[in-house]
Design an enzyme around this catalytic site. Structure first.
Site, PDB file in Angstrom:
ATOM      1  CD  GLN A   1      -3.108  -0.446  -0.104  1.00 57.02           C
ATOM      2  OE1 GLN A   1      -3.028   0.673  -0.605  1.00 57.02           O
ATOM      3  NE2 GLN A   1      -4.003  -1.326  -0.515  1.00 57.02           N
ATOM      4  CB  SER A   2       4.248   1.939  -1.278  1.00 58.85           C
ATOM      5  OG  SER A   2       4.995   3.079  -1.640  1.00 58.85           O
TER       6      SER A   2
END
Ligand SMILES: *Cc1c(COP(=O)(O)O)cnc(C)c1O
Length: 337
Positions: free
Chosen positions: A83-84
């Site tokens: 989920q960067s």
């Protein structure tokens, strides 16, 4: 090639335009009323930088993408968690300048039907995704770069979070932007609260604060994204000052890092859930679950523990991350009203 030398500190550095600046600087009066003994609070809305949903990485990428273009790259490679936000904004920045993008995401592949939040956005933006699985991340990155070169591509590698001196320079420039806004309003700030993830934002802000002569203390809230954030911020701060050819000196007291709950990276507890709801329900502003909620927990601790005076002005630097909420709906709804 667009050269944009708005700021004096970064004058002469190649920079492309990826953002809608300046981001708003707003007072949080309703939140203050809801918190007994709360000092004056300002928020710097870097969740509104633009670039595919906003966030702090856009400021770093203006300098990093410009460097990639100067070096004749045609592909950008970067790395992060599934989920960067950094990966999502890098994917968008690459598209905006006609570059291809490969993202190295840590862990085992998330099945496509479960791609949500930033993972979904990466796909919509056309980024290629490589999962590290069990392999050490550095090996996977080296393999991706070698494969690209063998195929005739010219890759440009951006380290995690874009936290290099060049990336952090974006936050030195952001402090100049803030200085102009404060001057216009005839205001001063005593403390700046932000989250220290990979440390580039914290380092850049520290350099900017020293360079423009602010007396504000910078309070970094650790979200345990890296193992030695204190050491990392220190090194990056000194490297960033050197990179910008600034002769600044720092003392131990300049490097303040708080544990903000002390939970491991990515853990969402009642404290983060409450912090997100408090800001959402007093000001209509959304925090992200992994970074800015931690910083906000740290800010609330500071206020509730009497760690700041009621006559201070504190600036909370909102660094974005909204898409991350959609990856964590279950955790955010747990036990909540
Ligand atoms: C990456 C990120 C941070 C941390 O910034 P660093 O420069 O890596 O310390 C903070 N907030 C959000 C939303 C982020 O995506």
């Amino acid at each position: 090639m667009t050269y944009d030398c708005r700021g004096g500190l970064t004058a002469g550095l190649p920079r492309v335009s990826l953002t809608h600046l300046p981001t708003p600087l707003v007072e949080l009066a309703r939140l203050r009323n809801a918190l007994p003994g709360c000092p004056r609070l300002l928020i710097k809305r870097d969740d509104q930088t633009g670039l595919a949903g906003g966030g702090n990485k856009a400021r770093k990428l203006e300098f990093l993408i410009a460097d990639a273009l100067e070096q004749g790259a045609d592909t950008v490679v970067t790395v992060g968690g599934p989920q960067s936000n950094h990966c999502r904004q890098t994917a968008a920045a690459a598209v905006a300048f006609g570059l291809r993008c490969t993202l190295v995401l840590s862990g085992s592949p998330v099945p496509r039907p479960a791609w949500n939040g930033n993972l979904l956005l990466n796909n919509l933006l056309g980024a290629e995704v490589r999962w590290t699985g069990e392999q050490p991340r550095d090996e996977v990155i080296a393999g991706v770069l070698a494969d690209l070169r063998r195929g005739g591509a010219r890759p440009y590698y951006i380290p995690i979070g874009g936290s290099t001196p060049r990336g952090a320079a974006g936050y030195a420039a952001a402090v100049e932007e803030l200085a102009v806004q404060l001057q216009e309003r005839d205001e001063t700030v005593d403390r700046i609260v932000l989250v220290s993830g990979s440390g580039g934002t914290h380092a850049g802000v520290l350099v900017g604060v020293k360079a423009v002569g602010f007396r504000a203390h910078v309070e970094g809230m650790n979200n345990f994204a890296v193992s030695d954030i204190a050491g990392q911020v220190r090194v990056l701060t000194e490297e960033t000052a050197a990179f910008l050819r600034l002769d600044l000196s720092f003392t131990d007291d300049d490097f303040r890092i708080h544990d903000a709950g002390g939970h491991a990276y990515g853990v969402i507890t009642a404290a983060e859930r409450d912090a997100i709801r408090l800001l959402a329900r007093t000001e209509g502003i959304l925090l992200d679950p992994i970074y800015t909620a931690r910083a906000f927990v740290g800010l609330l601790d500071l206020i509730r523990s009497g760690g700041c005076r009621p006559d201070e002005t504190i600036l909370f630097w909102h660094t974005g991350g909204l898409p991350g909420l959609f990856g964590r709906a279950g955790d955010l709804l747990e036990g909540a009203g």
